[in-house]
Each structure stands twice: as structure tokens, then as C-alpha cells.
Write a protein that holds these residues in place. Structure first.
Motif, PDB file in Angstrom:
ATOM      1  N   ALA A   1       0.831  -1.206   0.000  1.00  0.00           N
ATOM      2  CA  ALA A   1       0.000   0.000   0.000  1.00  0.00           C
ATOM      3  C   ALA A   1       0.865   1.255   0.000  1.00  0.00           C
ATOM      4  CB  ALA A   1      -0.925  -0.014   1.209  1.00  0.00           C
ATOM      5  N   ARG A   2       1.959   1.216   0.762  1.00  0.00           N
ATOM      6  CA  ARG A   2       2.863   2.374   0.792  1.00  0.00           C
ATOM      7  C   ARG A   2       3.505   2.598  -0.578  1.00  0.00           C
ATOM      8  NH1 ARG A   2       8.091   2.439   1.158  1.00  0.00           N
ATOM      9  NH2 ARG A   2       8.258   0.307   1.971  1.00  0.00           N
ATOM     10  N   ILE A   3       3.969   1.520  -1.214  1.00  0.00           N
ATOM     11  CA  ILE A   3       4.591   1.642  -2.536  1.00  0.00           C
ATOM     12  C   ILE A   3       3.561   2.100  -3.570  1.00  0.00           C
ATOM     13  CG2 ILE A   3       5.757   0.371  -4.391  1.00  0.00           C
ATOM     14  CD1 ILE A   3       6.889  -1.487  -2.213  1.00  0.00           C
ATOM     15  N   ARG A   4       2.337   1.599  -3.452  1.00  0.00           N
ATOM     16  CA  ARG A   4       1.263   2.034  -4.354  1.00  0.00           C
ATOM     17  C   ARG A   4       1.087   3.544  -4.288  1.00  0.00           C
ATOM     18  NH1 ARG A   4      -4.400   1.091  -1.887  1.00  0.00           N
ATOM     19  NH2 ARG A   4      -3.400   2.700  -0.602  1.00  0.00           N
ATOM     20  N   ASP A   5       1.041   4.077  -3.065  1.00  0.00           N
ATOM     21  CA  ASP A   5       0.862   5.526  -2.889  1.00  0.00           C
ATOM     22  C   ASP A   5       2.032   6.292  -3.494  1.00  0.00           C
ATOM     23  OD1 ASP A   5      -1.437   4.882  -1.558  1.00  0.00           O
ATOM     24  OD2 ASP A   5      -0.607   5.191   0.459  1.00  0.00           O
ATOM     25  N   GLU A   6       3.253   5.771  -3.334  1.00  0.00           N
ATOM     26  CA  GLU A   6       4.444   6.443  -3.880  1.00  0.00           C
ATOM     27  C   GLU A   6       4.422   6.451  -5.406  1.00  0.00           C
ATOM     28  OE1 GLU A   6       7.627   4.243  -2.167  1.00  0.00           O
ATOM     29  OE2 GLU A   6       7.447   5.166  -0.174  1.00  0.00           O
TER      30      GLU A   6
END
Length: 412
Positions: A302-307
Motif C-alpha cells: 500500500a505504501r509503494i502504491r501511494d508512492e
């Protein structure tokens, strides 16, 4: 169910009219059965004439000629054969030395209907009825009509029905639902129709096509009917179902198989994203997406998706929207090992099948009706699945993991 179409219009040439006139003069034709008998007689006579020519070549002289050879014609022997028109007798020429071996109907051969098999084989490879007719004429020197080719391939319709209703296993660990679109003629117009292929991996790790469905309008009601038909054939449980965003499928799965885990197909997800991206940025964008679905767990993903979304937002504001909208159907993969993830989020299991289906699209730009499409897909499936002789790679490890994750639902 495929709709029955009107048969194509038969072009009546002067040559065909003359043949019909001669048939009517030669045979007392009153019924369809009389026509069948006449065709059998003509076929038998044609075969006899061809074998007479073979005998002439074998002996080195024609029937009415003289020769000093110690071998000669020695009458005929009656032989019963099976053809597309039924059983009938042919008169096989004999020679005095018994050395004649006919090629048109070899010794001990009782079935001469192999032309049917050749037609069906060509149909399975995606050739149209017109292409098959042309090929038959080129190879064998005689013409067969489009309607004749259609009649021959119609012989597999009972086989398709039997295949579509055969009993299924009670449990399949993984099931894929994939769609390919074809152009089909309907009431004089050409429209796009989807062929939905339901491919499963069984408890032995082997691939099995459970069904092929042809439809126009996707909906939860439509998909519930498809899934219920699988249940009626004996299917009780699916552990993981992987599919693209087919309208209504997710809701139908929840209704028909409430315990089944619905997994969004990552490959389709990537394709749907990259269609918004220019060619010069696709390689870099795809590399960023890979970091998401190969992340060790869901919070990291989820964090990488947001980035990734923030990185490309200015240039491609719509590209990442589906990752947020479909996140609940994407995240199931993160609880599995990389080995099991590979089975779920790649199309390796179905790619060989899709390549065969794409050949149908290359060979035939438009199918005359949805029955013709169903026949083509069924035969292409039979051709492709001949190669499926082994379990998928690393199945032992995968099944071991599934046995732990779904302990109460997998038979040991």
C-alpha cells in the motif's frame, strides 16, 4: 446457448443444375433418403473408377489393352466400407497374382470417412469453411461446399454438449476466468461477442478447462447462472478464483461460493494501467508496478502504491485509479509465498490456451454465427490441451501451502 442461424444461400450454377438433372434421370428420387442412397452409389462408383485407374498403373496397361504380362485383371471382390453417407459396398478390382494394393481404399481399411477428420482438424486450427473448401479442392481435386463443411463440423455439437455437462471435481484449488472477444455475424450485422473460458487447476496440479461460455452482457445474474451450472455438475468449492474486472462476477462468486477468495488478475491490472501511459514511459512505469505486487506484505504494498501514484500523478492522473478502486481484490496475494503468488497473478496457466484462441481471430475475421464460434473454440481447446500432460511447476510446494491455508477445505 448458441442461437441457430439460417443456413447460407446455395448458389445454383448451370453445372449444379445439370448434375441434379442427371441424378433425377438416373435415380427415382422421391425422399431425402433416396438422395442419400444416390450419393452412396455415386461415391462407390467414383471409388471403383479410381481403383480401376490404380490397377491400370499397377499392371502397366489399361483395361481394354492387351499385354504380354503374366499378370492380368481377375474380376472384383465386394467390400463393405463406412463413409459419411453410411455403409455401402465397393467393387475392388483383383489381379491374378494378388499383388494389387489399392491406395484410395487400402486393404483391411473399412472406414473411408477420414475426410471428416481432416475437415474438423482444419476447423480446429481456425480455418474458415471457405478456406477448408479451397484446401480440399487443392489437395484432393474435388469441390466441397461451405454448407457441407458446416454439416461435417456440426457432428461435434453432441460432443460439445457432453463436454459442457460432464461431471466436475468437488474442489478446485485455483480457477481462472478469462475473456477473449470475437466478431460474430448476427442478423446481417457484425458485433463483438465475448468468449469466457473457465480454466481450473485440479488437486493434482493439472490444468482443466471446465467450460466455455459465449455471451454479450455481463451481469451478476449472468455469472450466477454460469457458476450455478458448475455447481450442478458437482463442483462444491473453489479456494481462489482469479479474474479481470468482469462486471458482476465478484458479486456472483460471493453468492455461489461464499468462502471463495476473489483475486484480481494482476496481469490484467497492469495492462489496464499501462494503456494510459505513453510507450516511452511504459518500461519504467511497469517496473514501479512490479514493486507493488512483489511487496512482502500488504502494508508495504500500500505504501509503494501511494508512492507510485504520487510519482506519476501529474503526467498520468488516471493511470493508478484502478489500483485504489480494486485494492480489496488485489491484496489477497500478499499472504502467500512468491511461488504461489506466481501461479495466481501471472497468466502462465492460461497463456498457451489464449495463444490458440488468438489464432482463431487471425484466421477468421468474422464468424458466421455464435455456433460456429463455439465449435471453433471447443476444437481449439481440444488441440491445446493435448499438451497438458504434467502438473504445473512446483505443484508439490504450492499444494503444501494451500493445505495449511485451507486445511479444512482440502481433502487429504
Amino acid at each position: 446457448m448458441a442461437k441457430k442461424q439460417k443456413p447460407p444461400t446455395i448458389v445454383m450454377t448451370d453445372g449444379k443444375r445439370e448434375i441434379i438433372r442427371q441424378l433425377l434421370n438416373e435415380y427415382d428420387i422421391k425422399t431425402a433418403e433416396d438422395i442419400q442412397e444416390a450419393l452412396k452409389d455415386l461415391l462407390g462408383g467414383t471409388i471403383k473408377e479410381m481403383m480401376e485407374a490404380e490397377m491400370g498403373y499397377h499392371l502397366g496397361y489399361e483395361k481394354s489393352a492387351r499385354s504380354d504380362s503374366d499378370n492380368a485383371r481377375n474380376g472384383y471382390k465386394s467390400k463393405r466400407v463406412n463413409s459419411s453417407y453410411g455403409n455401402f459396398s465397393v467393387e475392388v478390382p483383383q489381379d491374378r497374382n494378388s499383388t494389387f494394393a489399392p491406395q484410395i481404399v487400402p486393404k483391411r481399411q473399412k472406414d473411408i470417412s477420414t475426410i471428416d477428420k481432416k475437415i474438423i482438424s482444419m476447423y480446429a486450427r481456425g480455418l474458415s469453411t471457405r478456406q477448408i473448401s479451397d484446401t480440399i479442392e487443392e489437395l484432393y481435386g474435388f469441390d466441397v461446399s461451405d454448407s457441407f463443411v458446416s454439416d461435417v463440423t456440426d457432428k461435434i455439437l453432441p460432443q460439445i454438449h457432453e463436454w459442457q455437462t460432464r461431471p466436475l471435481d468437488e474442489v478446485y484449488p485455483v480457477v481462472f476466468v478469462d475473456a477473449t472477444h470475437y466478431s460474430v455475424r448476427d442478423n446481417g450485422t457484425v458485433k463483438k461477442m465475448a468468449a469466457y473460458v473457465i480454466l481450473a487447476i485440479n488437486l493434482d496440479g493439472r490444468k482443466d478447462v471446465l467450460s466455455i461460455e459465449i455471451g454479450e452482457n455481463e451481469s451478476a445474474k449472468y455469472w450466477l447462472g454460469v457458476l450455478n451450472s458448475l455447481k450442478n455438475r458437482g463442483l462444491k468449492d473453489i479456494l481462489i478464483l482469479c479474474a479481470d474486472g468482469l462486471t458482476g462476477l465478484k458479486d456472483a462468486v460471493a453468492a455461489a461460493f461464499p468462502q471463495t477468495e476473489f483475486q484480481r488478475c494482476i496481469v490484467h491490472q497492469i495492462r489496464n494501467t499501462l494503456k494510459y501511459v505513453s510507450s516511452k514511459d511504459r518500461k519504467e512505469f511497469a517496473a514501479d508496478l512490479k514493486k507493488i505486487y512483489t511487496a512482502p506484505d500488504e502494508p508495504t504494498a500500500a505504501r509503494i502504491r501511494d508512492e507510485v501514484a504520487q510519482k506519476w500523478a501529474k503526467k498520468y492522473p488516471h493511470a493508478m485509479k484502478s489500483w485504489f478502486a480494486n485494492w480489496d481484490a488485489i491484496i489477497p496475494i500478499f499472504k502467500y509465498s512468491p511461488t504461489l503468488r506466481t501461479v495466481i497473478y501471472t497468466t502462465n496457466a492460461i497463456e498457451s490456451l489464449n495463444s490458440t484462441y488468438r489464432q482463431l481471430n487471425r484466421q477468421r475475421s468474422v464468424f458466421p454465427n455464435d455456433t460456429a464460434l463455439l465449435k471453433g473454440l471447443f476444437l481449439a481447446t481440444q488441440e491445446a490441451t493435448k499438451k497438458w500432460t504434467m502438473p504445473i511447476q512446483n505443484w508439490g510446494l504450492i499444494f503444501g501451502e494451500l493445505s495449511i491455508m485451507f486445511e479444512e477445505r482440502l481433502p487429504m
